[in-house]
Design a protein around this motif. Structure first.
Motif, PDB file in Angstrom:
ATOM      1  N   ARG A  54       0.835  -1.207   0.000  1.00 20.54           N
ATOM      2  CA  ARG A  54       0.000   0.000   0.000  1.00 20.54           C
ATOM      3  C   ARG A  54       0.869   1.256   0.000  1.00 20.54           C
ATOM      4  O   ARG A  54       0.563   2.236  -0.700  1.00 20.54           O
ATOM      5  CB  ARG A  54      -0.921  -0.003   1.220  1.00 20.54           C
ATOM      6  N   GLU A  55       1.928   1.248   0.783  1.00 17.30           N
ATOM      7  CA  GLU A  55       2.822   2.410   0.842  1.00 17.30           C
ATOM      8  C   GLU A  55       3.482   2.661  -0.507  1.00 17.30           C
ATOM      9  O   GLU A  55       3.610   3.815  -0.943  1.00 17.30           O
ATOM     10  CB  GLU A  55       3.890   2.180   1.920  1.00 17.30           C
ATOM     11  N   LEU A  56       3.906   1.584  -1.191  1.00 24.99           N
ATOM     12  CA  LEU A  56       4.546   1.752  -2.496  1.00 24.99           C
ATOM     13  C   LEU A  56       3.549   2.238  -3.545  1.00 24.99           C
ATOM     14  O   LEU A  56       3.900   3.036  -4.421  1.00 24.99           O
ATOM     15  CB  LEU A  56       5.199   0.438  -2.936  1.00 24.99           C
ATOM     16  N   VAL A  57       2.312   1.772  -3.475  1.00 21.73           N
ATOM     17  CA  VAL A  57       1.282   2.269  -4.396  1.00 21.73           C
ATOM     18  C   VAL A  57       1.092   3.773  -4.192  1.00 21.73           C
ATOM     19  O   VAL A  57       1.031   4.544  -5.162  1.00 21.73           O
ATOM     20  CB  VAL A  57      -0.049   1.516  -4.195  1.00 21.73           C
ATOM     21  N   ALA A  58       1.031   4.189  -2.940  1.00 19.34           N
ATOM     22  CA  ALA A  58       0.876   5.624  -2.655  1.00 19.34           C
ATOM     23  C   ALA A  58       2.072   6.415  -3.180  1.00 19.34           C
ATOM     24  O   ALA A  58       1.904   7.497  -3.766  1.00 19.34           O
ATOM     25  CB  ALA A  58       0.716   5.837  -1.152  1.00 19.34           C
ATOM     26  N   THR A  59       3.273   5.872  -2.986  1.00 20.89           N
ATOM     27  CA  THR A  59       4.477   6.554  -3.473  1.00 20.89           C
ATOM     28  C   THR A  59       4.463   6.673  -4.986  1.00 20.89           C
ATOM     29  O   THR A  59       4.788   7.734  -5.552  1.00 20.89           O
ATOM     30  CB  THR A  59       5.737   5.804  -3.016  1.00 20.89           C
ATOM     31  N   ALA A  60       4.098   5.594  -5.670  1.00 19.72           N
ATOM     32  CA  ALA A  60       4.053   5.624  -7.133  1.00 19.72           C
ATOM     33  C   ALA A  60       3.037   6.648  -7.624  1.00 19.72           C
ATOM     34  O   ALA A  60       3.317   7.435  -8.543  1.00 19.72           O
ATOM     35  CB  ALA A  60       3.723   4.234  -7.669  1.00 19.72           C
ATOM     36  N   ARG A  61       1.865   6.661  -7.012  1.00 22.37           N
ATOM     37  CA  ARG A  61       0.842   7.619  -7.430  1.00 22.37           C
ATOM     38  C   ARG A  61       1.283   9.054  -7.190  1.00 22.37           C
ATOM     39  O   ARG A  61       1.053   9.935  -8.027  1.00 22.37           O
ATOM     40  CB  ARG A  61      -0.457   7.324  -6.685  1.00 22.37           C
ATOM     41  N   ASN A 193      20.879  -7.615  -9.214  1.00 21.70           N
ATOM     42  CA  ASN A 193      20.270  -6.530  -8.430  1.00 21.70           C
ATOM     43  C   ASN A 193      18.756  -6.658  -8.356  1.00 21.70           C
ATOM     44  O   ASN A 193      18.060  -5.683  -8.089  1.00 21.70           O
ATOM     45  CB  ASN A 193      20.636  -5.170  -9.033  1.00 21.70           C
ATOM     46  N   ALA A 194      18.257  -7.879  -8.559  1.00 24.60           N
ATOM     47  CA  ALA A 194      16.805  -8.061  -8.663  1.00 24.60           C
ATOM     48  C   ALA A 194      16.063  -7.853  -7.352  1.00 24.60           C
ATOM     49  O   ALA A 194      14.887  -7.521  -7.366  1.00 24.60           O
ATOM     50  CB  ALA A 194      16.494  -9.452  -9.211  1.00 24.60           C
ATOM     51  N   VAL A 195      16.725  -8.058  -6.216  1.00 23.99           N
ATOM     52  CA  VAL A 195      16.029  -8.025  -4.931  1.00 23.99           C
ATOM     53  C   VAL A 195      16.403  -6.759  -4.166  1.00 23.99           C
ATOM     54  O   VAL A 195      17.588  -6.427  -4.031  1.00 23.99           O
ATOM     55  CB  VAL A 195      16.365  -9.278  -4.094  1.00 23.99           C
ATOM     56  N   LEU A 196      15.410  -6.055  -3.663  1.00 23.60           N
ATOM     57  CA  LEU A 196      15.617  -4.854  -2.862  1.00 23.60           C
ATOM     58  C   LEU A 196      14.507  -4.757  -1.833  1.00 23.60           C
ATOM     59  O   LEU A 196      13.523  -5.504  -1.898  1.00 23.60           O
ATOM     60  CB  LEU A 196      15.689  -3.605  -3.729  1.00 23.60           C
ATOM     61  N   ASP A 197      14.657  -3.850  -0.860  1.00 21.18           N
ATOM     62  CA  ASP A 197      13.601  -3.699   0.140  1.00 21.18           C
ATOM     63  C   ASP A 197      12.693  -2.529  -0.225  1.00 21.18           C
ATOM     64  O   ASP A 197      12.934  -1.816  -1.210  1.00 21.18           O
ATOM     65  CB  ASP A 197      14.174  -3.570   1.551  1.00 21.18           C
ATOM     66  N   SER A 198      11.645  -2.332   0.577  1.00 20.55           N
ATOM     67  CA  SER A 198      10.648  -1.323   0.214  1.00 20.55           C
ATOM     68  C   SER A 198      11.191   0.097   0.311  1.00 20.55           C
ATOM     69  O   SER A 198      10.760   0.976  -0.450  1.00 20.55           O
ATOM     70  CB  SER A 198       9.404  -1.471   1.101  1.00 20.55           C
ATOM     71  N   ASP A 199      12.154   0.334   1.205  1.00 17.02           N
ATOM     72  CA  ASP A 199      12.758   1.666   1.270  1.00 17.02           C
ATOM     73  C   ASP A 199      13.499   1.979  -0.027  1.00 17.02           C
ATOM     74  O   ASP A 199      13.359   3.076  -0.588  1.00 17.02           O
ATOM     75  CB  ASP A 199      13.731   1.760   2.451  1.00 17.02           C
ATOM     76  N   ASP A 200      14.276   1.006  -0.513  1.00 20.10           N
ATOM     77  CA  ASP A 200      15.009   1.221  -1.760  1.00 20.10           C
ATOM     78  C   ASP A 200      14.071   1.270  -2.965  1.00 20.10           C
ATOM     79  O   ASP A 200      14.312   2.001  -3.924  1.00 20.10           O
ATOM     80  CB  ASP A 200      16.054   0.127  -1.956  1.00 20.10           C
ATOM     81  N   ALA A 201      12.987   0.496  -2.902  1.00 15.85           N
ATOM     82  CA  ALA A 201      12.004   0.550  -3.992  1.00 15.85           C
ATOM     83  C   ALA A 201      11.347   1.925  -4.056  1.00 15.85           C
ATOM     84  O   ALA A 201      11.155   2.485  -5.139  1.00 15.85           O
ATOM     85  CB  ALA A 201      10.960  -0.537  -3.803  1.00 15.85           C
ATOM     86  N   GLY A 202      11.007   2.474  -2.900  1.00 16.86           N
ATOM     87  CA  GLY A 202      10.444   3.819  -2.872  1.00 16.86           C
ATOM     88  C   GLY A 202      11.411   4.852  -3.411  1.00 16.86           C
ATOM     89  O   GLY A 202      11.032   5.758  -4.156  1.00 16.86           O
ATOM     90  N   ALA A 203      12.694   4.688  -3.040  1.00 15.78           N
ATOM     91  CA  ALA A 203      13.717   5.608  -3.547  1.00 15.78           C
ATOM     92  C   ALA A 203      13.854   5.493  -5.061  1.00 15.78           C
ATOM     93  O   ALA A 203      14.025   6.504  -5.759  1.00 15.78           O
ATOM     94  CB  ALA A 203      15.053   5.320  -2.869  1.00 15.78           C
ATOM     95  N   PRO A 214      19.160   6.621  -8.393  1.00 22.81           N
ATOM     96  CA  PRO A 214      19.366   6.292  -6.996  1.00 22.81           C
ATOM     97  C   PRO A 214      20.647   5.510  -6.774  1.00 22.81           C
ATOM     98  O   PRO A 214      21.097   4.779  -7.655  1.00 22.81           O
ATOM     99  CB  PRO A 214      18.133   5.424  -6.657  1.00 22.81           C
ATOM    100  N   ALA A 215      21.199   5.642  -5.603  1.00 24.47           N
ATOM    101  CA  ALA A 215      22.464   4.975  -5.294  1.00 24.47           C
ATOM    102  C   ALA A 215      22.355   3.460  -5.394  1.00 24.47           C
ATOM    103  O   ALA A 215      23.297   2.779  -5.756  1.00 24.47           O
ATOM    104  CB  ALA A 215      22.930   5.362  -3.883  1.00 24.47           C
TER     105      ALA A 215
END
Length: 222
Positions: A54-61, A193-203, A214-215
């Motif tokens: 849900r947080e990532l959907v909000a970030t994308a929007r 580099n296929a796997v990342l966490d939600s903080d990095d996905a948001g970034a 992004p770094a």
């Protein structure tokens, strides 16, 4: 073949100007449906992976990045079920049942796309590739479930369609913890580099919206 007329050129320009927003990254939410999502926590809160989605959907929007909602559906006649219940899974996502619904308050807005699928991969027998190319996407951020089934097979097909894949490890849910880890390792084998966490996905989403790099993506530019 004759050259296009001025009217045809103007028509093409209008189609381009009024077409879908362009983005080289898209967030793909796979099977966030009642039949699949983990149960609530002991205190009644929504399972953490669903909260992260849900947080990532909000970030994308917020950043004008496309969100694509994938939903598994089977006809009550089961004519489209195939071999889906040859393993340990029971019947699931039958049209008209509550289990086939997205979780409460989740799903596409009128300007967002829903992909209906009948098999594990969101690419198999669907128009997902057409939609992604329409947006101009080259990187897909995968969330949802199951890590070891539909997310895994969607990631493999994305890889074979030459997309860059990013699987959000804390925004996916699996049939078991060992299966989760094994699937993440298998996807990482295909793209390091296929796997990342939600903080990095948001970034990543925010960086793409602003046109910066992004770094986390520095090791293998996308």
């Amino acid at each position: 073949m004759s050259a296009p007329t001025p009217r045809q050129l103007r028509s093409r320009q209008t189609m381009t100007e009024t077409g879908a927003k362009k983005s080289d990254v898209a967030l793909v939410c796979i099977d966030v449906q009642r039949d699949f999502v983990p149960p609530p926590t002991a205190d009644g809160s929504e399972a953490e992976p669903v909260q992260r989605i849900r947080e990532l959907v909000a970030t994308a929007r917020e950043n004008d990045v496309p969100v694509i909602f994938v939903r598994e559906l089977h006809n009550p006649s089961l004519v489209d079920l195939g071999r889906e219940v040859d393993g340990v899974e029971g019947l699931h996502c039958i049209e008209g049942t509550t289990g086939a619904d997205f979780v409460e308050g989740f799903g596409p807005r009128p300007d967002e796309y829903q992909i209906r699928k009948r098999r594990y991969s969101a690419f198999f027998g669907t128009d997902l590739d057409i939609v992604l190319r329409g947006y101009g996407v080259n990187t897909i951020v995968l969330t949802g479930g199951l890590t070891d089934v539909c997310v895994h097979y969607t990631a493999v097909d994305a890889h074979q369609h030459d997309y860059h894949v990013r699987v959000v490890e804390d925004a996916v849910f699996a049939s078991s913890p060992p299966a989760h880890e094994a699937a993440l390792a298998a996807m990482k084998y295909l793209q390091i580099n296929a796997v990342l966490d939600s903080d990095d996905a948001g970034a990543l989403i925010r960086a793409r919206a602003t046109g910066t790099q992004p770094a986390i993506a520095a090791a293998t530019p996308v």
